[in-house]
Design an enzyme around this catalytic site. Structure first.
Site, PDB file in Angstrom:
ATOM      1  N   ALA A  44       0.832  -1.204   0.000  1.00 44.22           N
ATOM      2  CA  ALA A  44       0.000   0.000   0.000  1.00 44.22           C
ATOM      3  C   ALA A  44       0.868   1.256   0.000  1.00 44.22           C
ATOM      4  CB  ALA A  44      -0.939  -0.001   1.203  1.00 44.22           C
ATOM      5  N   GLY A  45       1.930   1.263   0.777  1.00 49.07           N
ATOM      6  CA  GLY A  45       2.749   2.458   0.919  1.00 49.07           C
ATOM      7  C   GLY A  45       3.664   2.716  -0.269  1.00 49.07           C
ATOM      8  N   ARG A 337     -11.198 -18.858   5.642  1.00 47.83           N
ATOM      9  CA  ARG A 337     -10.234 -19.030   6.727  1.00 47.83           C
ATOM     10  C   ARG A 337     -10.860 -19.170   8.103  1.00 47.83           C
ATOM     11  NH1 ARG A 337      -5.560 -14.892   4.535  1.00 47.83           N
ATOM     12  NH2 ARG A 337      -4.992 -16.259   2.816  1.00 47.83           N
ATOM     13  N   GLU A 432      -3.765  -2.549   4.964  1.00 42.04           N
ATOM     14  CA  GLU A 432      -4.196  -3.209   6.203  1.00 42.04           C
ATOM     15  C   GLU A 432      -4.412  -2.201   7.335  1.00 42.04           C
ATOM     16  OE1 GLU A 432      -1.638  -6.412   7.482  1.00 42.04           O
ATOM     17  OE2 GLU A 432      -2.979  -7.027   9.083  1.00 42.04           O
ATOM     18  N   ARG A 442     -11.372 -12.076   6.016  1.00 37.77           N
ATOM     19  CA  ARG A 442     -10.760 -11.764   4.732  1.00 37.77           C
ATOM     20  C   ARG A 442     -10.612 -13.028   3.912  1.00 37.77           C
ATOM     21  NH1 ARG A 442      -5.869 -11.745   2.544  1.00 37.77           N
ATOM     22  NH2 ARG A 442      -4.876 -12.578   4.394  1.00 37.77           N
ATOM     23  N   LEU A 448      -3.348  -8.553  -0.695  1.00 38.05           N
ATOM     24  CA  LEU A 448      -2.430  -7.956  -1.661  1.00 38.05           C
ATOM     25  C   LEU A 448      -3.222  -7.063  -2.598  1.00 38.05           C
ATOM     26  CD1 LEU A 448      -0.204 -11.031  -2.599  1.00 38.05           C
ATOM     27  CD2 LEU A 448       0.086  -9.373  -0.790  1.00 38.05           C
TER      28      LEU A 448
END
Lengths: 644, 249
Positions: A44-45, A337, A432, A442, A448
């Site tokens: 993200a960054g 999950r 996140e 999720r 990603l």
């Protein structure tokens, strides 16, 4: 406080397109007049910093590691989803949207999730253009596989190193902008406070981790891309340095923290081996495509296995319980999950766990190897098998792997609107570190996707809308607000160094982690949560009296770094407990034992809890104030999630 | 298990540094090497001694942050693993283990076992990318790549930038690291446009950072935790040479 989600008007499929047209633009010649700070260099960054610099903004990029390439996105193994429908198996943007909303147990925002599904196709194009070596078919086209929670093959992958290759793609885009002089990079630097001027985010205070120098950086907007806070549990699949500090310090300055109790427990980790353990290692979820999950059919057989009297390979078919395939015939081993994790816990609680600690189940490739041959399986999962063998000393080609759930991804985070802006003007949160897209759970291969969607394709548009309304004038770092924030940071560090108690930081962190795992982990009860709240309060009080931090600020001091982070985890932990306690329902990663269906599945209460719980900091040791953003579902019907 | 640990202690870049010996008892064979140092550090803190600093983060063998020579070998005695994935079962009970930081002029020591590897970042900044802006890219399947090519590019792309190759080389050469990136991008259609320029710029930056020359002894590849092949260096030399020849035309 009124939480305005700023969701654009119009039909779902047109919202983002319309919004992009309606946002204000910054003239290309004026973009160089604006400075943007991006904290964090993960997917993200790095993608945000690179994209914003490409547009012409002046970007300052910060990471606590020695290089942006170490960000923890690098460890994501399995893959990234995109609604390309290259496989002609019925995928579409709407189906990816629908699967994600349903997988998140209807606790995410429709408009955000739809946008995520929509831009997913561009992400793959972008990464391929950068030279990310995705897996290919013999015809030269991209290969896909399926992942937990989906019945179509929409996951793009690069062997078991998808996160690594995607991150290196974003890192290379970032590197190019550093060389161009549009991004100034600050490695080994940690954000310790947010600076507000006239109610707006105007900069940050940082500590140079090598020299201890406290510095101020001013900007017109601040983007936090600082990842998740799973390390509050001490043992997790997060990198050792992953922390909540930047987000938490912003929270203390007024940014709301949303749904903090939603923690994803990943079903396929290597089980804990002893007290010395510092972290848990994830085995990619993609293994569940070919591996079959099972435990012995009876407690007696399990006990013999634990005592090593019999070997798992000796058990006949009817002595094995393929419990996921039995209970969820439609999805089988590919259930989401939360379902896979909880069922592993149940069979181990029944006494059918298979390692010395009784907390492990099998993931068996015997049938896949028989069907496809060892070479094919090695081609798909070779590096994962090697890693497993390296850590456990056991060969998964010859005997089943053992796995157990572990803390993995936090779906909660800073509250943001549709523009990814927090409730503080000029402060954004991506990936996140925000709460927005994953709901209470999720799906595999979607983290990603969100990190890159936010960084490459959302923030570059939405931040312009804000900056277009801002003046060019810069706030100098000699401004009083910066001086005050610097002083607060220094005082806090001095305080930590002055306690000189008798217990190490790690001891506190381990204790906190145990409380969180026992009472706010895979399943929770009201009673347990209340108990945990008191325990954390006591632990925190003790920390500030008794923690031992050696050395000084003006040096490379890992104990000091950790102490500062753990002090924030201690506060966050209590908020997670409060959030879990107030949410009288079960959803996704949040399983309250009081609220379950007769079959033991999570039972939501949509009538009362179809909202985002956003918490406002009100001062040290004071209860936080709850604000609610009602979730409105216009395009999907809320149903009981079923994977049967 | 019980060990005698000889560890390089160096307070900062100005400090001279020296070995210090520690006795450590009660080590489990299941511990990773870094967990063993964690245990030592807890004991040092107990005694009010400065804990040993070392770089580490993901502890899954992927981020490339962990480093250190163990008994003279980068990442220790096992092939194909990083320090975080090395377990104490790989050592003999009672053994003396010598632990040092990477030794290379281009990687100055920061503290104890931590070194500054930002030279690698600057080499990537010199051209280790495809110059493509965000957005407006063609559909991914419009750039078909034969599987064998994609696989080979992938093999080069698996480099984690840990620096073991530099540490293993008697000349502290960074050829393996640099060649891995040059190889990856020179094989892929996306990397063609900047191919010649990339090779020249990255090699120039590598030299400017003070990395030594390659003498083809292959220690880098032998010690690489990701098994990056020596053939990448050959490919890089070809790329560099043809770029040189091409630019003179």
């Amino acid at each position: 406080m009124n939480l305005e989600s700023k969701i654009p008007e119009g039909p779902l499929a047109e919202k983002w397109t319309n919004h992009k047209f309606n946002v204000k633009l910054v003239n290309p010649a004026n973009k160089r007049k604006y400075d943007v700070i991006v904290v964090g260099t993960g997917l993200a960054g790095a993608s945000a910093a690179a994209s914003l610099a490409e547009l012409g903004y002046n970007v300052k990029s910060f990471c606590f590691q020695d290089s942006p390439r170490r960000a923890h996105s690098i460890a994501a193994q399995g893959g990234i989803n995109a609604a390309k429908n290259y496989q002609n198996d019925g995928d579409s943007v709407f189906r990816l949207f629908y699967d994600t909303i349903k997988g998140g147990d209807y606790r995410s925002r429709e408009a955000n999730v739809y946008r995520l599904a929509e831009v997913s196709v561009n992400i793959i194009d972008q990464c391929v253009a950068q030279g990310v070596p995705f897996a290919r078919e013999y015809g030269g086209l991209l290969a896909n596989r399926s992942f937990g929670g989906a019945q179509v093959s929409r996951t793009f992958y690069a062997r078991g190193q998808t996160g690594q290759q995607l991150l290196l793609g974003a890192y290379s885009a970032l590197s190019r902008q550093i060389a161009n002089g549009k991004v100034e990079l600050f490695p080994r630097t940690e954000m310790l406070d947010l600076v507000m001027v006239d109610g707006k985010a105007r900069g940050i205070v940082t500590r140079n981790l090598v020299t201890g120098k406290i510095e101020s950086h001013s900007a017109h907007a601040v983007v936090l891309a600082t990842g998740g806070y799973g390390n509050v549990f001490y043992l997790s699949t997060n990198a050792m340095g992953s922390n909540v500090t930047a987000a938490w310090r912003a929270h203390r300055k007024g940014a709301l923290m949303a749904n903090p109790c939603y923690t994803q427990i990943h079903p396929t980790c290597i089980p804990v081996s002893g007290d010395h353990q510092s972290k848990l290692t994830l085995m990619s979820e993609s293994l569940r495509n070919d591996g079959r999950v099972w435990v012995p059919a009876t407690k007696e057989l399990a006990e013999k296995i634990r005592k090593k009297e019999i070997h798992p390979n000796d058990l006949s078919e009817d002595e094995r319980d393929y419990y996921l395939e039995r209970k969820y015939p439609a999805f089988g081993n590919l259930v989401p999950r939360d379902v896979a994790s909880r069922n592993a816990k149940y069979v181990c609680d029944e006494g059918r766990g298979v390692n010395e600690t009784g907390k492990a189940v099998y993931l068996d490739f015997r049938d896949a190897i028989k069907r496809d041959g060892e070479d094919v399986i090695a081609g798909k999962y070779g590096n994962l098998f090697d890693m497993y063998k390296q850590i456990t000393g056991s060969n998964p080609y010859k005997e089943p792997m053992t796995i157990f759930p572990a803390v993995h991804y936090t779906m909660g985070g800073l509250w943001v609107d549709y523009n990814l802006k927090t409730n503080i003007d000029g402060l954004y949160a991506t990936g996140e570190s925000n709460f927005s897209d994953h709901g209470a759970n999720r799906l595999g291969a979607s983290a990603l996707m969100q990190g890159l969607a936010d960084g490459y394709f959302v923030i570059p548009y939405t931040i312009g809308n804000y900056l277009a309304g801002e003046k060019y004038e810069k706030v100098g770092t000699d401004h009083e607000a910066f001086k005050e924030a610097e002083k607060a940071v220094k005082d806090n560090i001095d305080k930590l160094l002055s306690i000189k108690g008798s217990k190490s930081v790690d001891q506190y962190h381990k204790e906190l982690g145990k409380i969180m795992w026992d009472y706010c982990g895979m399943s929770r009860t009201g009673e347990g949560l209340k108990k945990a709240k008191e325990m954390i309060k006591e632990l925190r009080a003790d920390f500030w009296k008794n923690v031992k931090v050696l050395g000084s600020n003006e040096e490379f001091n890992s104990s000091l770094e950790k102490a500062s982070r753990v002090s924030d985890f201690l506060e966050l932990g209590e908020l997670m407990i409060d959030d879990a306690l107030h949410r009288e329902e079960s959803c996704g990663g949040h399983f309250r034992e009081e609220h379950q269906t007769p079959e033991g599945e999570a039972k939501r209460n949509d009538e009362d809890f179809a909202y985002v719980a956003a918490w406002e900091y009100t001062g040290p040791e004071k209860p936080e104030t709850l604000h609610k953003e009602q979730l409105i579902f216009e395009n999907v019907k809320l149903t009981q999630r079923s994977y049967k | 298990m019980k060990f005698k640990l000889k560890i390089w202690r160096q307070k900062n870049n100005q400090d001279k540094g020296a070995f210090k010996t520690y006795d450590l008892d009660g080590v489990s064979s299941d511990m990773s090497f870094l967990e063993m140092i964690d245990v030592l550090n807890e004991q040092l803190i107990e005694k009010d001694e400065d804990p040993v600093h070392f770089d580490h983060d993901c502890r899954e063998g992927i981020c490339g942050m962990c480093s250190m020579y163990i008994n003279g070998e980068p990442h220790g005695p096992l092939k194909g693993v990083t320090t975080c994935q090395l377990h104490m079962r790989s050592f003999q009970d009672g053994e003396t283990i010598t632990i040092e930081p990477w030794r290379a002029k281009a990687f100055p020591v920061v503290k104890d076992l931590a070194v500054d590897r930002s030279a690698f970042d600057r080499v990537i900044q010199a051209g280790g990318y495809v110059s493509v802006n965000t957005g407006g890219t063609p559909d991914a399947n419009e750039i078909p790549i034969p599987k064998s090519v994609a696989d080979e590019a992938f093999d080069a792309a698996t480099c984690i930038g840990c620096g073991a190759c530099v540490a293993a080389c008697k000349n502290a050469s960074a050829m393996l690291f640099v060649s891995a990136k040059i190889s990856q991008l020179s094989m892929l259609p996306q990397g063609q446009v900047e191919r010649a320029e990339r090779a020249q710029k990255m090699v120039a930056q590598m030299d400017a950072e003070g990395f030594g020359a390659c003498t083809n002894t292959g220690a880098c590849s032998a010690e690489c935790p990701k098994g990056i092949d020596l053939s990448n260096i050959a490919r890089m030399n070809r790329e560099f040479l043809s770029a040189k020849v091409g630019s003179q035309e």
